[in-house]
Design a protein around this motif. Sequence first.
Motif, PDB file in Angstrom:
ATOM      1  N   SER A   1      -2.377 -14.308 -11.679  1.00  0.00           N
ATOM      2  CA  SER A   1      -3.173 -13.259 -11.049  1.00  0.00           C
ATOM      3  C   SER A   1      -4.629 -13.360 -11.466  1.00  0.00           C
ATOM      4  CB  SER A   1      -2.630 -11.879 -11.420  1.00  0.00           C
ATOM      5  OG  SER A   1      -2.762 -11.662 -12.814  1.00  0.00           O
ATOM      6  N   THR A   2      -5.476 -12.638 -10.736  1.00  0.00           N
ATOM      7  CA  THR A   2      -6.889 -12.543 -11.053  1.00  0.00           C
ATOM      8  C   THR A   2      -7.402 -11.178 -10.621  1.00  0.00           C
ATOM      9  OG1 THR A   2      -9.079 -13.534 -10.747  1.00  0.00           O
ATOM     10  CG2 THR A   2      -7.586 -13.613  -8.856  1.00  0.00           C
ATOM     11  N   THR A   3      -8.463 -10.736 -11.268  1.00  0.00           N
ATOM     12  CA  THR A   3      -9.114  -9.498 -10.853  1.00  0.00           C
ATOM     13  C   THR A   3     -10.511  -9.794 -10.290  1.00  0.00           C
ATOM     14  OG1 THR A   3      -9.903  -9.116 -13.104  1.00  0.00           O
ATOM     15  CG2 THR A   3      -7.848  -8.016 -12.451  1.00  0.00           C
ATOM     16  N   GLN A   4     -10.773 -11.066  -9.967  1.00  0.00           N
ATOM     17  CA  GLN A   4     -12.027 -11.415  -9.313  1.00  0.00           C
ATOM     18  C   GLN A   4     -12.128 -10.663  -7.993  1.00  0.00           C
ATOM     19  OE1 GLN A   4     -12.934 -15.685  -8.888  1.00  0.00           O
ATOM     20  NE2 GLN A   4     -11.047 -16.037 -10.024  1.00  0.00           N
ATOM     21  N   THR A   5     -13.348 -10.475  -7.514  1.00  0.00           N
ATOM     22  CA  THR A   5     -13.511  -9.948  -6.158  1.00  0.00           C
ATOM     23  C   THR A   5     -12.774 -10.887  -5.212  1.00  0.00           C
ATOM     24  OG1 THR A   5     -15.657  -9.004  -6.717  1.00  0.00           O
ATOM     25  CG2 THR A   5     -15.195  -9.339  -4.374  1.00  0.00           C
ATOM     26  N   VAL A   6     -12.050 -10.297  -4.265  1.00  0.00           N
ATOM     27  CA  VAL A   6     -11.294 -11.087  -3.295  1.00  0.00           C
ATOM     28  C   VAL A   6     -11.933 -10.887  -1.923  1.00  0.00           C
ATOM     29  CG1 VAL A   6      -9.550  -9.280  -2.860  1.00  0.00           C
ATOM     30  CG2 VAL A   6      -8.955 -11.694  -2.504  1.00  0.00           C
ATOM     31  N   TYR A   7     -11.963 -11.953  -1.150  1.00  0.00           N
ATOM     32  CA  TYR A   7     -12.683 -11.961   0.118  1.00  0.00           C
ATOM     33  C   TYR A   7     -11.787 -12.329   1.283  1.00  0.00           C
ATOM     34  CZ  TYR A   7     -16.750 -12.102  -2.949  1.00  0.00           C
ATOM     35  OH  TYR A   7     -17.687 -11.815  -3.918  1.00  0.00           O
ATOM     36  N   MET A   8     -12.140 -11.745   2.430  1.00  0.00           N
ATOM     37  CA  MET A   8     -11.585 -12.139   3.714  1.00  0.00           C
ATOM     38  C   MET A   8     -12.715 -12.882   4.414  1.00  0.00           C
ATOM     39  SD  MET A   8      -9.460  -9.713   6.344  1.00  0.00           S
ATOM     40  CE  MET A   8     -10.803  -8.602   6.678  1.00  0.00           C
ATOM     41  N   VAL A   9     -12.418 -14.058   4.978  1.00  0.00           N
ATOM     42  CA  VAL A   9     -13.464 -14.890   5.562  1.00  0.00           C
ATOM     43  C   VAL A   9     -13.069 -15.406   6.940  1.00  0.00           C
ATOM     44  CG1 VAL A   9     -14.368 -15.646   3.324  1.00  0.00           C
ATOM     45  CG2 VAL A   9     -12.601 -17.021   4.456  1.00  0.00           C
TER      46      VAL A   9
END
Length: 192
Positions: A161-169
């Motif tokens: 897992s990660t808590t980085q900002t996640v993007y829709m592209v």
Amino acid sequence: MNRRNLAATAAAVALGAGTACSSGSDHSSHSGMPTSAAATSTSASSGHGHMHEMDGGPAPADMTQAKNPRFPVGSRVTLTTDHMDGMKNAPATVVGAYRTATYAVNYQPTTGGAMVKNHKWVVQQELKSAGTKHLADGEAVTITADHMDGMQGAEGTIASSTTQTVYMVDYTADGMTMKNHKWVVEDEMKSR
């Protein structure tokens, strides 16, 4: 299978689409791009039609927009990941930036076949009854996302897992545009 996938399956078969996400292997990348903007990618090797939609649709309604994302909506970026063939180094435009926990998952497709391993990515809001607590690696989950055929309702476990900002592209590869692709995390893209 929902109506969107059913129509896309027919189009993909008719057009001889390439592979997208085959089962039983490491799915840190999806292999294959559709051959037509009207089609989805269909896995030739899995036999049960894992697909990735050309238009991923909207983000879950309960997603929280990131306040100051490194790549704001509208940013033009280059993808540095290879979830799908043609994705690495593809030009993209950010259409959504969110704060949430994001997971790579191992899951058993509801359509049968081998276990899908390390599928990147699903977000907290795409896991049944996940609440707001960050889930631990190895935790059992039920996936509510329908990014791929056989994913919605599938049982699995958290691989990482990660808590980085996640993007829709939206991104273009091989002359075709994928709309609302879910998901790419911050370290999987760079400014153009």
